[in-house]
Design a protein around this motif. Structure first.
Motif, mmCIF file in Angstrom:
data_model
loop_
_atom_site.group_PDB
_atom_site.id
_atom_site.type_symbol
_atom_site.label_atom_id
_atom_site.label_comp_id
_atom_site.label_asym_id
_atom_site.label_seq_id
_atom_site.Cartn_x
_atom_site.Cartn_y
_atom_site.Cartn_z
ATOM 1 N N PHE A 1 0.809 -1.217 0.000
ATOM 2 C CA PHE A 1 0.000 0.000 0.000
ATOM 3 C C PHE A 1 0.847 1.273 0.000
ATOM 4 C CE2 PHE A 1 -2.429 3.266 2.334
ATOM 5 C CZ PHE A 1 -3.465 3.437 1.431
ATOM 6 N N PRO A 2 1.790 1.454 0.933
ATOM 7 C CA PRO A 2 2.599 2.688 0.871
ATOM 8 C C PRO A 2 3.464 2.769 -0.377
ATOM 9 C CG PRO A 2 3.436 1.200 2.560
ATOM 10 C CD PRO A 2 2.131 0.637 2.112
ATOM 11 N N LEU A 3 3.936 1.619 -0.864
ATOM 12 C CA LEU A 3 4.786 1.625 -2.059
ATOM 13 C C LEU A 3 4.028 2.138 -3.273
ATOM 14 C CD1 LEU A 3 7.344 0.873 -3.645
ATOM 15 C CD2 LEU A 3 6.426 -1.452 -3.840
ATOM 16 N N TRP A 4 2.844 1.585 -3.515
ATOM 17 C CA TRP A 4 2.097 1.980 -4.707
ATOM 18 C C TRP A 4 1.376 3.309 -4.517
ATOM 19 C CZ3 TRP A 4 2.606 0.151 -9.458
ATOM 20 C CH2 TRP A 4 3.337 -1.035 -9.598
ATOM 21 N N SER A 5 1.146 3.704 -3.284
ATOM 22 C CA SER A 5 0.636 5.056 -3.045
ATOM 23 C C SER A 5 1.703 6.090 -3.394
ATOM 24 C CB SER A 5 0.210 5.211 -1.581
ATOM 25 O OG SER A 5 -0.904 4.394 -1.289
ATOM 26 N N SER A 6 2.956 5.772 -3.081
ATOM 27 C CA SER A 6 4.040 6.683 -3.465
ATOM 28 C C SER A 6 4.179 6.750 -4.981
ATOM 29 C CB SER A 6 5.356 6.239 -2.831
ATOM 30 O OG SER A 6 5.800 5.003 -3.367
ATOM 31 N N LYS A 7 3.908 5.634 -5.657
ATOM 32 C CA LYS A 7 3.938 5.648 -7.124
ATOM 33 C C LYS A 7 2.807 6.515 -7.679
ATOM 34 C CE LYS A 7 6.213 1.180 -7.860
ATOM 35 N NZ LYS A 7 7.404 1.746 -8.546
ATOM 36 N N LEU A 8 1.663 6.511 -7.002
ATOM 37 C CA LEU A 8 0.572 7.394 -7.420
ATOM 38 C C LEU A 8 0.966 8.858 -7.232
ATOM 39 C CD1 LEU A 8 -2.318 7.933 -8.350
ATOM 40 C CD2 LEU A 8 -3.080 7.582 -5.984
ATOM 41 N N GLN A 9 1.633 9.165 -6.124
ATOM 42 C CA GLN A 9 2.106 10.534 -5.909
ATOM 43 C C GLN A 9 3.116 10.943 -6.983
ATOM 44 O OE1 GLN A 9 3.221 10.097 -1.624
ATOM 45 N NE2 GLN A 9 1.999 11.947 -1.348
ATOM 46 N N GLN A 10 4.003 10.028 -7.330
ATOM 47 C CA GLN A 10 4.968 10.314 -8.391
ATOM 48 C C GLN A 10 4.261 10.536 -9.724
ATOM 49 O OE1 GLN A 10 7.722 7.039 -8.388
ATOM 50 N NE2 GLN A 10 8.477 7.479 -6.327
ATOM 51 N N PHE A 11 3.220 9.739 -9.966
ATOM 52 C CA PHE A 11 2.447 9.887 -11.199
ATOM 53 C C PHE A 11 1.820 11.281 -11.273
ATOM 54 C CE2 PHE A 11 -1.593 9.786 -13.416
ATOM 55 C CZ PHE A 11 -1.272 9.166 -14.619
ATOM 56 N N ILE A 12 1.208 11.726 -10.168
ATOM 57 C CA ILE A 12 0.578 13.049 -10.148
ATOM 58 C C ILE A 12 1.618 14.145 -10.307
ATOM 59 C CG2 ILE A 12 -0.745 14.651 -8.715
ATOM 60 C CD1 ILE A 12 -2.166 12.246 -7.490
ATOM 61 N N SER A 13 2.789 13.946 -9.702
ATOM 62 C CA SER A 13 3.852 14.939 -9.823
ATOM 63 C C SER A 13 4.344 15.061 -11.262
ATOM 64 C CB SER A 13 5.013 14.565 -8.898
ATOM 65 O OG SER A 13 6.090 15.462 -9.042
ATOM 66 N N LEU A 14 4.428 13.930 -11.971
ATOM 67 C CA LEU A 14 4.955 13.937 -13.336
ATOM 68 C C LEU A 14 3.903 14.313 -14.374
ATOM 69 C CD1 LEU A 14 7.158 10.706 -13.304
ATOM 70 C CD2 LEU A 14 7.971 13.070 -13.389
ATOM 71 N N TYR A 15 2.702 13.764 -14.213
ATOM 72 C CA TYR A 15 1.687 13.897 -15.264
ATOM 73 C C TYR A 15 0.477 14.728 -14.846
ATOM 74 C CZ TYR A 15 4.420 9.850 -16.763
ATOM 75 O OH TYR A 15 5.450 9.001 -17.101
ATOM 76 N N GLY A 16 0.425 15.168 -13.590
ATOM 77 C CA GLY A 16 -0.744 15.889 -13.116
ATOM 78 C C GLY A 16 -1.897 14.930 -12.837
ATOM 79 N N LEU A 17 -3.089 15.479 -12.719
ATOM 80 C CA LEU A 17 -4.282 14.649 -12.505
ATOM 81 C C LEU A 17 -4.744 14.126 -13.864
ATOM 82 C CD1 LEU A 17 -6.150 16.848 -9.876
ATOM 83 C CD2 LEU A 17 -4.618 14.919 -9.477
ATOM 84 N N CYS A 18 -3.932 13.250 -14.417
ATOM 85 C CA CYS A 18 -4.137 12.760 -15.782
ATOM 86 C C CYS A 18 -5.059 11.541 -15.755
ATOM 87 C CB CYS A 18 -2.782 12.426 -16.415
ATOM 88 S SG CYS A 18 -2.833 12.247 -18.202
#
Length: 284
Positions: A60-77
């Motif tokens: 859970f924390p690992l893939w939540s951090s990946k979601l944060q990275q996704f938002i940082s790179l691509y925005g709310l895409c």
């Protein structure tokens, strides 16, 4: 989170909430778009699997951090529907009994990330139960175990919680104001030490973002009472100036509540029949 694998691939960027506007100017924007779609699909599938299998650690924390990275790179895409699904997912995780503080902090950070642009999600689209956050405020902000080294809290968890409450507050139900007042009004004795705690809770949870049609269920339920207390108790009490400070240097007090309200309903307050008191209360 999707019924078919082709869902994301066929979805156009025009339907996304708020993608990173700078990515379209990159010379390799097509590759970036394809990579974002693949990453989002993987994050959705993995988070869904983690919740179904109840494998909160370490996935859970690992893939939540990946979601944060996704938002940082691509925005709310992603689409509004997916946006709401993510919010409901993390709110449901917060309601898990005996959830550890590390996972709770992860939820606070993600929810703040997803909700800090309130124009993207309307009140009619989302309802947040304030009692979920209230339970965590009691556990984190009003917990004395850490002072006796009986509990180790994650770094900046207080700050994450406060930001999360701030972002969720516009989505409390229309009856939340009355429920909050029913919970804390018995504490409102200016000569009791519990009064300071009550003001902290009220400052955190009382919604002041309600639309005009709901003002009768909002600030009009508590503003006359707060004005009466402010006029009656004139000895500059601690709860009026600085009721509570957290490690995140967040000041929570009566003045904070009046400033928030003056921002959203100033025109209504200044036209009230209690013009003198209202003016002093909001701009003193």
């Amino acid at each position: 989170m999707h019924d078919s694998e082709q869902y994301i691939e066929t979805m156009g960027h025009d339907n996304f909430q708020k993608p990173n506007v700078y990515n379209k100017f990159l010379p390799f924007r097509d590759a970036v778009n394809q990579q974002s779609l693949q990453s989002f699909k993987e994050i959705c599938e993995t988070l869904s699997r983690i919740i179904q299998l109840r494998e909160l650690r370490p996935g859970f924390p690992l893939w939540s951090s990946k979601l944060q990275q996704f938002i940082s790179l691509y925005g709310l895409c992603f689409t509004k529907s997916d946006h709401l699904k993510f919010i409901h997912l993390y709110l449901s995780v917060l309601s898990i009994p005996d959830l550890n503080y590390s996972n709770a902090k992860t939820c606070f950070d993600i929810l703040d990330e997803l909700l800090n642009k309130s124009r993207l999600i309307q009140r009619d689209d989302l309802l947040v139960d304030w009692r979920i956050l209230y339970a965590w405020v009691k556990l984190i902000l009003f917990n004395n175990d850490e002072n006796y080294s009986l509990l180790a809290l994650p770094n900046d968890v207080e700050k994450s919680l406060l930001y999360c409450v701030r972002s969720c507050r516009p989505y409390f139900s229309a009856t939340a104001t009355q429920e909050i007042l029913d919970e804390f009004r018995p504490w409102l004795c200016p000569f009791d030490s519990a009064f300071s705690d009550a003001m902290c809770y009220l400052d955190l949870f009382l919604p002041v973002h309600l639309p005009p049609k709901l003002h009768d269920q909002g600030f009009k339920l508590w503003l006359p009472e707060f004005l009466s207390i402010w006029e009656t108790v004139c000895n500059n009490p601690d709860w009026e100036q600085v009721s509570f400070k957290t490690n995140a240097t967040q000041k929570i007090d009566l003045e904070s509540n009046r400033m928030k309200l003056s921002r959203y309903v100033a025109s209504i307050i200044t036209s009230s029949h209690r013009m003198d008191s209202s003016f002093l209360f909001f701009f003193y």
